[in-house]
Design a protein around this motif. Sequence first.
Motif, PDB file in Angstrom:
ATOM      1  N   LEU A   1       0.832  -1.206   0.000  1.00  0.00           N
ATOM      2  CA  LEU A   1       0.000   0.000   0.000  1.00  0.00           C
ATOM      3  C   LEU A   1       0.867   1.256   0.000  1.00  0.00           C
ATOM      4  N   VAL A   2       1.880   1.290   0.844  1.00  0.00           N
ATOM      5  CA  VAL A   2       2.767   2.460   0.906  1.00  0.00           C
ATOM      6  C   VAL A   2       3.488   2.633  -0.429  1.00  0.00           C
ATOM      7  N   ALA A   3       3.966   1.550  -1.014  1.00  0.00           N
ATOM      8  CA  ALA A   3       4.651   1.634  -2.312  1.00  0.00           C
ATOM      9  C   ALA A   3       3.714   2.181  -3.388  1.00  0.00           C
ATOM     10  N   GLU A   4       2.459   1.765  -3.362  1.00  0.00           N
ATOM     11  CA  GLU A   4       1.497   2.257  -4.351  1.00  0.00           C
ATOM     12  C   GLU A   4       1.195   3.738  -4.161  1.00  0.00           C
ATOM     13  N   ILE A   5       1.163   4.175  -2.935  1.00  0.00           N
ATOM     14  CA  ILE A   5       0.943   5.602  -2.663  1.00  0.00           C
ATOM     15  C   ILE A   5       2.154   6.411  -3.117  1.00  0.00           C
ATOM     16  N   LEU A   6       3.349   5.944  -2.762  1.00  0.00           N
ATOM     17  CA  LEU A   6       4.570   6.669  -3.138  1.00  0.00           C
ATOM     18  C   LEU A   6       4.737   6.720  -4.656  1.00  0.00           C
ATOM     19  N   GLY A   7       4.353   5.662  -5.335  1.00  0.00           N
ATOM     20  CA  GLY A   7       4.484   5.614  -6.789  1.00  0.00           C
ATOM     21  C   GLY A   7       3.624   6.627  -7.509  1.00  0.00           C
TER      22      GLY A   7
ATOM     23  N   ARG B   1      15.088  -3.548  -2.007  1.00  0.00           N
ATOM     24  CA  ARG B   1      15.186  -3.499  -3.470  1.00  0.00           C
ATOM     25  C   ARG B   1      13.824  -3.738  -4.118  1.00  0.00           C
ATOM     26  N   LYS B   2      13.088  -4.728  -3.634  1.00  0.00           N
ATOM     27  CA  LYS B   2      11.764  -5.018  -4.196  1.00  0.00           C
ATOM     28  C   LYS B   2      10.788  -3.869  -3.943  1.00  0.00           C
ATOM     29  N   PHE B   3      10.896  -3.263  -2.770  1.00  0.00           N
ATOM     30  CA  PHE B   3      10.037  -2.131  -2.433  1.00  0.00           C
ATOM     31  C   PHE B   3      10.278  -0.977  -3.399  1.00  0.00           C
ATOM     32  N   ILE B   4      11.542  -0.651  -3.633  1.00  0.00           N
ATOM     33  CA  ILE B   4      11.893   0.440  -4.546  1.00  0.00           C
ATOM     34  C   ILE B   4      11.419   0.114  -5.961  1.00  0.00           C
ATOM     35  N   MET B   5      11.563  -1.148  -6.367  1.00  0.00           N
ATOM     36  CA  MET B   5      11.106  -1.557  -7.696  1.00  0.00           C
ATOM     37  C   MET B   5       9.586  -1.423  -7.821  1.00  0.00           C
ATOM     38  N   LYS B   6       8.856  -1.734  -6.754  1.00  0.00           N
ATOM     39  CA  LYS B   6       7.395  -1.610  -6.777  1.00  0.00           C
ATOM     40  C   LYS B   6       6.982  -0.145  -6.900  1.00  0.00           C
ATOM     41  N   VAL B   7       7.643   0.730  -6.165  1.00  0.00           N
ATOM     42  CA  VAL B   7       7.352   2.163  -6.269  1.00  0.00           C
ATOM     43  C   VAL B   7       7.580   2.624  -7.709  1.00  0.00           C
TER      44      VAL B   7
END
Length: 82
Positions: A18-24, A53-59
């Motif tokens: 959810l946080v990654a989707e918001i940041l993206g 790394r996966k988090f940054i890639m998702k963003v």
Amino acid sequence: MRINEAKNLKLTRKHFTLVAEILGQINDQENREDLTDSYASLFEATHPSFDKRKFIMKVQFVYDNCWADHSANEDFLAGSNL
């Protein structure tokens, strides 16, 4: 937020996603990258299985899809030839 406070929240993969989707969805690159790094560092310190790394890639994936130009595929009016 302090690391101990974040640990008590018992964050899960759903929270990280959810946080990654918001940041993206943040269009300003510098702001998005700063926030992404801050959250990734916090999550990394609070969860042993967190993969920064996966988090940054998702963003980045969300950003790329959110801000891509899809205007050629948009046809909001039935029967229009726009």
